[in-house]
Scaffold this motif. Structure first.
Motif, PDB file in Angstrom:
ATOM      1  N   LYS A 115      13.189 -28.594  18.910  1.00 34.71           N
ATOM      2  CA  LYS A 115      11.800 -28.762  18.476  1.00 34.71           C
ATOM      3  C   LYS A 115      11.737 -28.815  16.942  1.00 34.71           C
ATOM      4  O   LYS A 115      10.965 -29.560  16.352  1.00 34.71           O
ATOM      5  CB  LYS A 115      10.986 -27.584  19.004  1.00 34.71           C
ATOM      6  CG  LYS A 115       9.512 -27.840  18.888  1.00 34.71           C
ATOM      7  CD  LYS A 115       8.683 -26.951  19.749  1.00 34.71           C
ATOM      8  CE  LYS A 115       7.230 -27.322  19.568  1.00 34.71           C
ATOM      9  NZ  LYS A 115       6.389 -26.295  19.083  1.00 34.71           N
ATOM     10  N   LYS A 116      12.621 -28.007  16.348  1.00 35.90           N
ATOM     11  CA  LYS A 116      12.664 -27.946  14.882  1.00 35.90           C
ATOM     12  C   LYS A 116      13.025 -29.314  14.311  1.00 35.90           C
ATOM     13  O   LYS A 116      12.410 -29.788  13.355  1.00 35.90           O
ATOM     14  CB  LYS A 116      13.703 -26.907  14.451  1.00 35.90           C
ATOM     15  CG  LYS A 116      13.094 -25.620  13.943  1.00 35.90           C
ATOM     16  CD  LYS A 116      14.152 -24.781  13.349  1.00 35.90           C
ATOM     17  CE  LYS A 116      13.547 -23.609  12.616  1.00 35.90           C
ATOM     18  NZ  LYS A 116      14.561 -22.657  12.246  1.00 35.90           N
ATOM     19  N   GLU A 120       3.576 -34.226  12.352  1.00 30.84           N
ATOM     20  CA  GLU A 120       3.716 -32.764  12.273  1.00 30.84           C
ATOM     21  C   GLU A 120       3.689 -32.292  10.824  1.00 30.84           C
ATOM     22  O   GLU A 120       3.362 -31.159  10.522  1.00 30.84           O
ATOM     23  CB  GLU A 120       5.052 -32.329  12.908  1.00 30.84           C
ATOM     24  CG  GLU A 120       5.038 -32.219  14.409  1.00 30.84           C
ATOM     25  CD  GLU A 120       4.072 -31.171  14.921  1.00 30.84           C
ATOM     26  OE1 GLU A 120       3.946 -30.119  14.266  1.00 30.84           O
ATOM     27  OE2 GLU A 120       3.426 -31.419  15.962  1.00 30.84           O
ATOM     28  N   ARG A 121       4.086 -33.180   9.920  1.00 27.00           N
ATOM     29  CA  ARG A 121       4.197 -32.776   8.511  1.00 27.00           C
ATOM     30  C   ARG A 121       2.928 -33.053   7.721  1.00 27.00           C
ATOM     31  O   ARG A 121       2.889 -32.809   6.517  1.00 27.00           O
ATOM     32  CB  ARG A 121       5.381 -33.491   7.862  1.00 27.00           C
ATOM     33  CG  ARG A 121       6.705 -33.072   8.478  1.00 27.00           C
ATOM     34  CD  ARG A 121       7.812 -33.878   7.891  1.00 27.00           C
ATOM     35  NE  ARG A 121       8.058 -33.566   6.489  1.00 27.00           N
ATOM     36  CZ  ARG A 121       8.848 -32.591   6.084  1.00 27.00           C
ATOM     37  NH1 ARG A 121       9.461 -31.829   6.963  1.00 27.00           N
ATOM     38  NH2 ARG A 121       9.018 -32.356   4.799  1.00 27.00           N
ATOM     39  N   ASN A 132      10.175 -31.688  14.780  1.00 26.60           N
ATOM     40  CA  ASN A 132       9.118 -31.435  13.797  1.00 26.60           C
ATOM     41  C   ASN A 132       9.505 -31.923  12.410  1.00 26.60           C
ATOM     42  O   ASN A 132       8.679 -32.390  11.643  1.00 26.60           O
ATOM     43  CB  ASN A 132       8.804 -29.938  13.730  1.00 26.60           C
ATOM     44  CG  ASN A 132       7.993 -29.502  14.934  1.00 26.60           C
ATOM     45  OD1 ASN A 132       7.550 -30.342  15.706  1.00 26.60           O
ATOM     46  ND2 ASN A 132       7.840 -28.195  15.110  1.00 26.60           N
ATOM     47  N   TYR A 133      10.819 -31.799  12.118  1.00 27.58           N
ATOM     48  CA  TYR A 133      11.301 -32.216  10.795  1.00 27.58           C
ATOM     49  C   TYR A 133      11.172 -33.723  10.648  1.00 27.58           C
ATOM     50  O   TYR A 133      10.806 -34.245   9.598  1.00 27.58           O
ATOM     51  CB  TYR A 133      12.764 -31.785  10.624  1.00 27.58           C
ATOM     52  CG  TYR A 133      13.310 -32.060   9.236  1.00 27.58           C
ATOM     53  CD1 TYR A 133      12.948 -31.253   8.162  1.00 27.58           C
ATOM     54  CD2 TYR A 133      14.176 -33.135   9.022  1.00 27.58           C
ATOM     55  CE1 TYR A 133      13.425 -31.512   6.893  1.00 27.58           C
ATOM     56  CE2 TYR A 133      14.656 -33.393   7.748  1.00 27.58           C
ATOM     57  CZ  TYR A 133      14.294 -32.582   6.685  1.00 27.58           C
ATOM     58  OH  TYR A 133      14.766 -32.836   5.436  1.00 27.58           O
TER      59      TYR A 133
END
Ligand code: ADP
Length: 485
Positions: free
Chosen positions: A2-3, A12-13, A6-7
């Motif tokens: 998930k990390k 997400e950002r 998201n990255y």
């Protein structure tokens, strides 16, 4: 996983204004290397780098300007254009092809830069807006947490969205997240029955149901730690521009102290009426008896009744004086007329007259040395009369009462010791409060208004002295007061 997602995910950002410099650089260089590996290593045709790379480059520039703002887009553009130049000079093109290639690369570069700036600027503006909103939210949160009242905010279904610390302090519990007022089991118990309130009695639920604010609802609650409290709840519905209810909010105030004061005042009124009624009834009775005796010409009895009339009139005078003193204290009008006098002499006078009122008690002065103080003689007299009358009143089985004067470096301390009912530790601080009496008015055994010690303490403190008690329940009490020298 998930990390990593998201990255990589630019959505997400959003709101995150940490723009990477390294990632677009590395990714674009890697793309160029891959493209070279593909043409030389896999298809073995240096001219195979064709239009497809332009699409991938456009995608990279859009992606990085959306992910890392203007700088991300520009880095991608620079590397892409440099790669184009590398291809132009690396491949076997003739001069005209090279010139056309350079023109094309520069034109595409300008389009890329514009694309990078527009998308990057959009991304940065969105970040700023989100950041500002988050700041305002944080600021509101901070205010909410520090309010002196408890706050609950719910959506239009009663689901708790936000509470503050003071709410926890008042109720002694934390509302679980997702808790729905009006639907989930009520977490608070009634103080009278110790059973939980109906969920639907929740004020927010009722406000949401009635589509209007519900104010000043009072609840008597018992907290989980057993403490009984009174709270006042004001609930309002919150509407949007189209007048649709979108949320509800409650303000919860702890009114336990106000309620206690109200109760004390009610008790006081009933006690005061009772206390005043007793001497008035006696007065009336003695006057009737005296009239009878005068008619019968019995002077001895008439004199006796006259004296009782005087006693009851004095009692009335004392009661009204106490009431007046309290009002003077409240309005800060209790002035002192100070003079030098011998407190030992005042003590002797008082003891003599008070001893006259009781045969069951023996008042003994332990130290009779002359002691000059600078104080209001009448007010100190009043304090001593109050302490001695209490000593008699609260030792119903008689016995000795000691009065003592002690002197230390800066003050003199007078003490009145009895061997009566005593006062428990927990009550000792409260007996100096206005209207406070140890026994409940309903089960009262000792007459009085609960004003004497309050007035005495005020008097002593206005002399810059102190009034305190040492006592053991069932063994007796010693009251002390000090006067500075
Ligand atoms: P009152 O005597 O009119 O009730 P006070 O203010 O003089 O009011 O006293 C407050 C309370 O303190 C009394 O009701 C009594 O319960 C307690 N108290 C005062 N003096 C004594 C004492 N000597 N011994 C035991 N209890 C006392």
């Amino acid at each position: 996983m998930k990390k990593i997602f998201n990255y990589l995910n630019p959505i997400e950002r959003l709101g995150n204004n940490e723009y990477s410099f390294i990632f677009p650089l590395v990714a674009n260089v890697a793309l160029c290397i891959l493209s070279e590996v593909y043409s030389y290593g896999i298809v073995h045709d240096p001219m195979a780098v064709g239009t497809y790379i332009i699409f991938i480059n456009v995608a990279f520039i859009i992606y990085f300007s959306f992910r890392d703002g203007i700088s991300g887009g520009i880095i991608s553009t620079i590397i892409t254009v440099l790669y184009y130049f590398y291809i132009i000079y690396n491949r076997p093109y003739d001069k005209t092809q090279i010139a056309t290639g350079i023109d094309t690369a520069l034109s595409i570069g300008v389009i890329y830069i514009l694309l990078a700036i527009i998308i990057g600027w959009l991304k940065q503006t969105i970040d700023k807006l989100i950041g500002r909103e988050a700041n305002e939210k944080l600021w509101l949160q901070l205010i909410l947490q520090q309010l002196a009242v408890g706050v609950i905010i719910t959506d239009n279904k009663g689901r708790v969205l936000q509470t503050n610390n003071q709410l926890e302090n008042i109720l002694g519990i934390k509302l679980p997240s997702g808790y729905i007022l009006g639907k989930d089991k009520h977490l608070i118990r009634r103080s009278s029955t110790n059973i939980p309130f109906f969920a639907k009695q929740s004020s927010i639920y009722q406000a949401l149901k009635a589509h209007k604010s519900i104010i000043r609802k009072e609840f008597a609650m018992r907290r989980n730690d057993g403490k009984d409290i009174f709270v006042q709840v004001d609930s309002s519905v919150i509407r949007n521009k189209n007048n649709r209810i979108v949320a509800a909010a409650s303000i919860i105030s702890d009114i336990t102290q106000e309620k206690e004061l109200e109760r004390q005042k009610d008790d006081f009124l009933s006690m005061a009426s009772h206390e005043l009624k007793t001497p008035i009834t006696s007065l009336k009775m003695f006057i009737d008896l005296q009239t009878q005796q005068l008619k019968e010409n019995d002077a001895t009895k008439a004199v006796y009744y006259n004296e009782r009339i005087r006693d009851q009139a004095n009692r009335l005078k004392e009661l009204t004086n106490d009431l007046l003193d309290v009002s003077r204290i409240q309005t800060n009008k209790l002035g002192l007329k100070t003079e030098d006098f011998d407190i030992a002499e005042v003590i002797h006078d008082i003891v003599e007259s008070i001893q006259g009122t009781t045969k069951a008690h023996k008042i003994i002065i332990k130290n009779t040395k002359k002691q000059i103080v600078k104080a209001d003689r009448y007010r100190i007299y009043q304090v001593l009369v109050n302490l001695l009358s209490n000593a008699i009143k609260y030792s119903p089985r008689g016995k000795k009462i000691f009065v003592q004067i002690n002197k230390d470096k800066n003050s003199i301390v007078v003490s009145v010791q009895d061997f009566g009912i005593g006062i428990s530790k927990s009550q000792q601080e409260r007996i100096f409060d206005r209207l406070y009496q140890v026994s409940e008015p309903r089960e009262r055994t000792y007459p009085g208004l609960g004003l004497g010690l309050y007035i005495s303490k005020e008097i002593v403190e206005r002399h810059k002295g102190n009034l305190w008690v040492e006592s053991q329940k069932g063994k007796g009490s010693t009251f002390f007061f000090s006067l500075p020298l």
